[in-house]
Scaffold this motif. Structure first.
Motif, PDB file in Angstrom:
ATOM      1  N   SER A  44       5.230  -3.223  -8.232  1.00 50.13           N
ATOM      2  CA  SER A  44       4.221  -2.171  -8.442  1.00 50.13           C
ATOM      3  C   SER A  44       3.579  -2.423  -9.790  1.00 50.13           C
ATOM      4  O   SER A  44       3.989  -3.324 -10.533  1.00 50.13           O
ATOM      5  CB  SER A  44       4.888  -0.802  -8.524  1.00 50.13           C
ATOM      6  OG  SER A  44       5.227  -0.313  -7.278  1.00 50.13           O
ATOM      7  N   ALA A  45       2.632  -1.586 -10.157  1.00 52.09           N
ATOM      8  CA  ALA A  45       2.048  -1.627 -11.504  1.00 52.09           C
ATOM      9  C   ALA A  45       2.999  -0.908 -12.465  1.00 52.09           C
ATOM     10  O   ALA A  45       3.810  -0.094 -12.028  1.00 52.09           O
ATOM     11  CB  ALA A  45       0.700  -0.924 -11.475  1.00 52.09           C
ATOM     12  N   LYS A  55       0.706   6.189 -16.129  1.00 55.96           N
ATOM     13  CA  LYS A  55       0.921   5.070 -15.209  1.00 55.96           C
ATOM     14  C   LYS A  55      -0.307   4.196 -15.301  1.00 55.96           C
ATOM     15  O   LYS A  55      -1.441   4.726 -15.344  1.00 55.96           O
ATOM     16  CB  LYS A  55       1.003   5.578 -13.766  1.00 55.96           C
ATOM     17  CG  LYS A  55       2.244   6.339 -13.422  1.00 55.96           C
ATOM     18  CD  LYS A  55       2.199   6.653 -11.929  1.00 55.96           C
ATOM     19  CE  LYS A  55       3.482   7.327 -11.509  1.00 55.96           C
ATOM     20  NZ  LYS A  55       3.554   7.552 -10.087  1.00 55.96           N
ATOM     21  N   THR A  57      -1.773   2.558 -13.046  1.00 55.13           N
ATOM     22  CA  THR A  57      -2.691   2.848 -11.925  1.00 55.13           C
ATOM     23  C   THR A  57      -3.588   4.046 -12.253  1.00 55.13           C
ATOM     24  O   THR A  57      -4.788   4.032 -11.959  1.00 55.13           O
ATOM     25  CB  THR A  57      -1.884   3.139 -10.633  1.00 55.13           C
ATOM     26  OG1 THR A  57      -0.953   2.079 -10.444  1.00 55.13           O
ATOM     27  CG2 THR A  57      -2.786   3.255  -9.422  1.00 55.13           C
ATOM     28  N   GLU A 122      -1.232  -3.839 -10.013  1.00 51.53           N
ATOM     29  CA  GLU A 122      -0.234  -4.667  -9.336  1.00 51.53           C
ATOM     30  C   GLU A 122      -0.557  -6.147  -9.540  1.00 51.53           C
ATOM     31  O   GLU A 122       0.336  -6.969  -9.741  1.00 51.53           O
ATOM     32  CB  GLU A 122      -0.225  -4.355  -7.834  1.00 51.53           C
ATOM     33  CG  GLU A 122       0.687  -3.227  -7.399  1.00 51.53           C
ATOM     34  CD  GLU A 122       0.268  -1.838  -7.857  1.00 51.53           C
ATOM     35  OE1 GLU A 122      -0.888  -1.683  -8.321  1.00 51.53           O
ATOM     36  OE2 GLU A 122       1.086  -0.902  -7.772  1.00 51.53           O
ATOM     37  N   PHE A 176       0.586  -2.933  -2.886  1.00 47.64           N
ATOM     38  CA  PHE A 176      -0.443  -1.891  -2.879  1.00 47.64           C
ATOM     39  C   PHE A 176      -1.793  -2.266  -2.279  1.00 47.64           C
ATOM     40  O   PHE A 176      -2.540  -1.392  -1.918  1.00 47.64           O
ATOM     41  CB  PHE A 176      -0.631  -1.392  -4.324  1.00 47.64           C
ATOM     42  CG  PHE A 176      -1.400  -0.121  -4.520  1.00 47.64           C
ATOM     43  CD1 PHE A 176      -1.313   0.939  -3.616  1.00 47.64           C
ATOM     44  CD2 PHE A 176      -2.196   0.057  -5.654  1.00 47.64           C
ATOM     45  CE1 PHE A 176      -2.001   2.124  -3.838  1.00 47.64           C
ATOM     46  CE2 PHE A 176      -2.887   1.233  -5.889  1.00 47.64           C
ATOM     47  CZ  PHE A 176      -2.787   2.269  -4.975  1.00 47.64           C
ATOM     48  N   ARG A 190      -1.405   6.171  -2.348  1.00 42.71           N
ATOM     49  CA  ARG A 190      -0.554   6.089  -3.536  1.00 42.71           C
ATOM     50  C   ARG A 190       0.902   5.806  -3.160  1.00 42.71           C
ATOM     51  O   ARG A 190       1.405   6.307  -2.170  1.00 42.71           O
ATOM     52  CB  ARG A 190      -0.624   7.399  -4.357  1.00 42.71           C
ATOM     53  CG  ARG A 190      -1.956   7.692  -4.996  1.00 42.71           C
ATOM     54  CD  ARG A 190      -2.450   6.670  -5.981  1.00 42.71           C
ATOM     55  NE  ARG A 190      -1.594   6.344  -7.103  1.00 42.71           N
ATOM     56  CZ  ARG A 190      -1.693   6.859  -8.323  1.00 42.71           C
ATOM     57  NH1 ARG A 190      -2.597   7.778  -8.574  1.00 42.71           N
ATOM     58  NH2 ARG A 190      -0.908   6.451  -9.291  1.00 42.71           N
ATOM     59  N   GLY A 191       1.546   5.004  -3.975  1.00 43.83           N
ATOM     60  CA  GLY A 191       2.934   4.613  -3.693  1.00 43.83           C
ATOM     61  C   GLY A 191       3.023   3.495  -2.662  1.00 43.83           C
ATOM     62  O   GLY A 191       4.094   3.148  -2.166  1.00 43.83           O
ATOM     63  N   GLY A 192       1.865   2.887  -2.357  1.00 48.90           N
ATOM     64  CA  GLY A 192       1.779   1.951  -1.236  1.00 48.90           C
ATOM     65  C   GLY A 192       2.423   0.588  -1.443  1.00 48.90           C
ATOM     66  O   GLY A 192       2.488  -0.202  -0.490  1.00 48.90           O
ATOM     67  N   SER A 193       2.943   0.290  -2.620  1.00 46.19           N
ATOM     68  CA  SER A 193       3.654  -0.994  -2.775  1.00 46.19           C
ATOM     69  C   SER A 193       4.890  -1.041  -1.879  1.00 46.19           C
ATOM     70  O   SER A 193       5.327  -2.121  -1.476  1.00 46.19           O
ATOM     71  CB  SER A 193       4.074  -1.213  -4.227  1.00 46.19           C
ATOM     72  OG  SER A 193       2.939  -1.274  -5.041  1.00 46.19           O
ATOM     73  N   ASP A 194       5.445   0.126  -1.578  1.00 46.39           N
ATOM     74  CA  ASP A 194       6.558   0.181  -0.625  1.00 46.39           C
ATOM     75  C   ASP A 194       6.138  -0.423   0.715  1.00 46.39           C
ATOM     76  O   ASP A 194       6.947  -1.060   1.397  1.00 46.39           O
ATOM     77  CB  ASP A 194       6.941   1.645  -0.328  1.00 46.39           C
ATOM     78  CG  ASP A 194       7.740   2.294  -1.430  1.00 46.39           C
ATOM     79  OD1 ASP A 194       8.277   1.568  -2.283  1.00 46.39           O
ATOM     80  OD2 ASP A 194       7.823   3.536  -1.439  1.00 46.39           O
TER      81      ASP A 194
END
Ligand code: ASP
Length: 444
Positions: A44-45, A55, A57, A122, A176, A190-194
């Motif tokens: 993630s970033a 953050k 982002t 990212e 992301f 948001r939180g899309g690196s998962d």
């Protein structure tokens, strides 16, 4: 590949707090070096280093907003540069990002778009991590694809990304983002690196997808409501889906699908406590904690109940369809449908119905000519989830007894057809007390 134990492949995703500064980067490197199977890394970033911190982002979104309003972005952009430079310098990484900074700044100013701006967090973190680890850097832009309607194109992505990663034994793939058919950058929510981590795990046929964050795992209940809840050691995809849908955090809701298709387990781990085994999320499991029966409890406030009453409703064919058609025509999705003999209730999200209240009631009167129609707000829903529930007699009784003993009125009950969950509706004011009552009934 001969020197890899059984050719094992682990995809490891690190969240923003795991990569917030140079000290965190060191922990991440130690974790990766601990296990030669950890070959594909999704960062993630940089997230917050302390509570009031920014953050990266969010800073990038701020740059985009300033630029869209014709304001200078230099002050905010410099904060981002300082964040990355402090990491590069402290780690002694042989990497000069000055051209990247210039290009990104120029692109934000020249309308490269909101998603482009956000994705650079990212991208830059991936550059640093790849060079710190000595791994290849694989930019997901051309391999993670969205369709013209903006929806993620899972099959095309899987084909492209598998072929690409087969050529890299060890790689860092920033989380992301991906791209639209016209090549412009598009991010997940948001939180899309998962989600990226899960996509990469599927593409390389990983043995496991490790998602490293800053908690010991998935908790049985929200720690803001229940004091020090237990960590769930094993949970199935379906249970997790039920709990996440009801608001339980940690993993992005959409990140379950890619690995689920491929039957790959997810392991939630804590970067700051690497020896804790975390939570295993698995396709299926017969194993459960006999002392607690339930796997977890989650819930949300902000629901409204539309109730329609009509004598002899049960014998009127097409009644339910006509009611649901009204809801559909207003562009609203419904959550639950608990019904009686002469009443039908539809549970809706309060924020979705706000401007439609009058129109819904009028259209229902027109469509089914009811005796009464009303909308009541202030409902909270609680989902009690557990794969052991279908086999354990008396679970529903214990849930209702716990809530009744806490002197709370249950306004609605719904049991999913999977028998994996029991959903209760209570007054929003009773939400926290009901959650605690259920938790302590099962967890002693
Ligand atoms: N950096 C992005 C965010 O803050 C994506 C992520 O962290 O997963 O939402």
């Amino acid at each position: 590949m001969d020197n890899y134990i059984n050719n094992c492949v682990k995809v490891v995703k690190f969240g923003g707090s795991s990569l917030a500064d140079a000290e965190q980067f060191k922990k991440v490197r130690d974790i990766i070096l601990d296990d030669p199977c950890r070959r594909y890394v999704v960062p993630s970033a940089p997230g917050k280093r302390f509570k009031e911190d920014d953050k990266v982002t969010d800073l990038l979104y701020a740059c985009y907003n300033l630029s869209a309003q014709g304001e200078p972005i230099d002050d905010v952009f410099n904060k981002i540069v300082e964040r990355y430079d402090s990491i590069v310098n402290a780690l002694n990484v042989d990497l000069d990002l000055s051209d990247e900074y210039l290009h990104i700044k120029w692109s934000i100013k020249h309308h490269a778009g909101r998603d482009y701006a956000a994705s650079r967090g990212e991208y830059l973190n991936g550059k640093i991590l790849a060079s710190y680890l000595g791994y290849d850097f694989v930019d997901p832009t051309v391999f993670i694809k969205f369709a013209d309607d903006g929806l993620f194109d899972s099959e095309m992505t899987n084909t492209l990304l598998s072929a690409k990663l087969a050529k890299h034994e060890k790689a860092v793939i920033p989380g992301f983002y991906g791209s639209m058919p016209n090549g412009t950058i598009k991010t997940f929510s948001r939180g899309g690196s998962d989600i990226t981590g899960s996509i990469v795990a599927r593409a390389v046929g990983a043995d496991i997808y490790e998602n490293w964050t800053d908690v010991d795992g998935f908790l049985m209940a929200d720690p803001r409501i229940v004091d020090d809840p237990k960590v769930i050691s094993t949970i199935t995809y379906r249970e997790l889906r039920e709990l996440s849908y009801m608001g339980a955090g940690v993993l992005h809701e959409d990140s379950i699908f890619p690995v689920r298709v491929a039957g790959i387990p997810i392991n939630i781990r804590n970067t700051n406590n690497k020896n804790s085994r975390g939570t295993m999320i698995v396709p299926a499991s017969d194993e459960f904690d006999t002392s607690s029966i339930i796997t977890g409890i989650a819930g949300k406030k902000g629901f409204s109940v539309l109730t329609i009453e009509k004598a002899l409703m049960n014998s009127e064919t097409g009644f339910g369809r006509k009611v649901l058609e009204v809801i559909e025509e207003e562009g609203i999705s419904f959550e639950h449908l608990p019904s009686g003999i002469d009443t039908m209730s539809v549970v809706l999200n309060t924020h979705e119905i706000d401007e439609h209240r009058k129109a819904i009631k009028e259209a229902i009167c027109e469509a089914v000519n009811p005796d009464a129609v009303s909308i009541e707000d202030g409902l909270a829903l609680i989902a009690v989830v557990g794969r052991a529930m279908p086999k354990a007699k008396g679970t529903a009784y214990r849930v209702f007894k716990a809530v009744a003993e806490a002197d709370i009125n249950i306004k609605m009950i719904d049991q999913g057809s999977s028998e994996l969950n029991i959903i209760l509706g209570v007054d929003e004011a009773d939400f926290n007390a009901a959650l605690n009552a259920i938790y302590y009934e099962f967890v002693k």
